[in-house]
Design a protein around this motif. Structure first.
Motif, PDB file in Angstrom:
ATOM      1  N   GLU A   1      16.059  47.959  40.724  1.00 63.94           N
ATOM      2  CA  GLU A   1      15.303  48.460  41.865  1.00 63.94           C
ATOM      3  C   GLU A   1      14.555  47.334  42.565  1.00 63.94           C
ATOM      4  O   GLU A   1      14.185  47.450  43.735  1.00 63.94           O
ATOM      5  N   LEU A   2      14.329  46.241  41.841  1.00 65.12           N
ATOM      6  CA  LEU A   2      13.603  45.099  42.402  1.00 65.12           C
ATOM      7  C   LEU A   2      14.542  44.025  42.947  1.00 65.12           C
ATOM      8  O   LEU A   2      14.080  43.056  43.545  1.00 65.12           O
ATOM      9  N   ILE A   3      15.848  44.202  42.723  1.00 65.89           N
ATOM     10  CA  ILE A   3      16.835  43.196  43.145  1.00 65.89           C
ATOM     11  C   ILE A   3      17.698  43.805  44.255  1.00 65.89           C
ATOM     12  O   ILE A   3      18.422  44.768  44.004  1.00 65.89           O
TER      13      ILE A   3
ATOM     14  N   PRO B   1      15.477  47.459  36.285  1.00 68.78           N
ATOM     15  CA  PRO B   1      15.033  46.277  37.038  1.00 68.78           C
ATOM     16  C   PRO B   1      15.820  46.039  38.325  1.00 68.78           C
ATOM     17  O   PRO B   1      15.382  45.265  39.186  1.00 68.78           O
TER      18      PRO B   1
ATOM     19  N   PRO C   1      12.479  55.945  45.973  1.00 67.77           N
ATOM     20  CA  PRO C   1      12.001  55.261  44.753  1.00 67.77           C
ATOM     21  C   PRO C   1      12.206  56.126  43.515  1.00 67.77           C
ATOM     22  O   PRO C   1      11.911  57.315  43.510  1.00 67.77           O
TER      23      PRO C   1
END
Length: 207
Positions: A160-162, A158, A71
């Motif tokens: 990281e969320l896809i 963003p 992360p």
């Protein structure tokens, strides 16, 4: 990657890698007695005067199995890419990075494990490199690449969320880096196309 103080400044005396295999070899050759490889050590191995290797470095880290799954790594590489691209567009010849970014570290074991997955693809990719459409890698082409990579970097947080979108961004940065290192304008064309794809994924996901 984690953070810890390290007072040393890297010396940019290393010849910049000329292809992907040389980049991987330069990173693997870093000595890390503490078991930690600092980002400033990687920069010292790659060199901070050449835009192409720095873009390739950001792309490889974002693509690297094990490391890219940590992360915050895509965000870290986005900040790195953003800083480098802005400085190139400003005309700087040596790229400055803040201490908080240079002092990030990753375990030597995880780094070498991630690099191990890339050697076979690297040999295959390097055999395909050639000097084609070199005008796309000249001064104006480099500026266009920097602007495109800057937009990709802005879209990376963003991602990281896809699922898989950060990998597309990493591949985009790698293509531009290799293109500038080998003066292969065909890779630049592929990079522009892939940049549009990665940014479209972000826009669609946010709508």
């Amino acid at each position: 990657m984690s953070t810890t103080p390290n007072g040393s400044d890297p010396h940019d005396e290393t010849r910049a890698p000329r292809d992907l295999e040389e980049l991987l070899a330069a990173i693997e050759a870093i000595e890390a007695p503490s078991g930690r490889v600092y980002f400033e050590d990687i920069l010292a191995a790659v060199g901070r005067r050449s835009f192409g290797p720095l873009l390739l470095l950001a792309g490889v880290v974002t693509l690297m199995p094990v490391i890219s799954g940590i992360p915050g790594v895509p965000l870290l590489m986005a900040c790195f890419t953003l800083l480098v691209c802005v400085q190139l567009l400003m005309g700087r010849r040596t790229f400055w990075l803040p201490a908080w970014l240079r002092r990030r570290w990753v375990s030597r074991h995880a780094l070498h494990k991630g690099l191990g997955y890339l050697h076979r693809p690297a040999r295959w990719v390097d055999h395909l490199l050639d000097q084609r459409l070199a005008f796309l890698t000249g001064q104006r082409g480099m500026q266009a690449s920097a602007l495109t990579c800057l937009l990709v970097a802005i879209g990376m947080p963003p991602m990281e969320l896809i699922p898989f979108s950060a990998n597309v961004a990493g591949l985009t940065l790698s293509l531009f880096g290799l293109a500038l290192m080998s003066r292969d304008g065909l890779l630049s064309l592929l990079g522009f196309a892939l940049a549009g794809t990665s940014l479209a994924l972000v826009v669609i996901a946010l709508l």
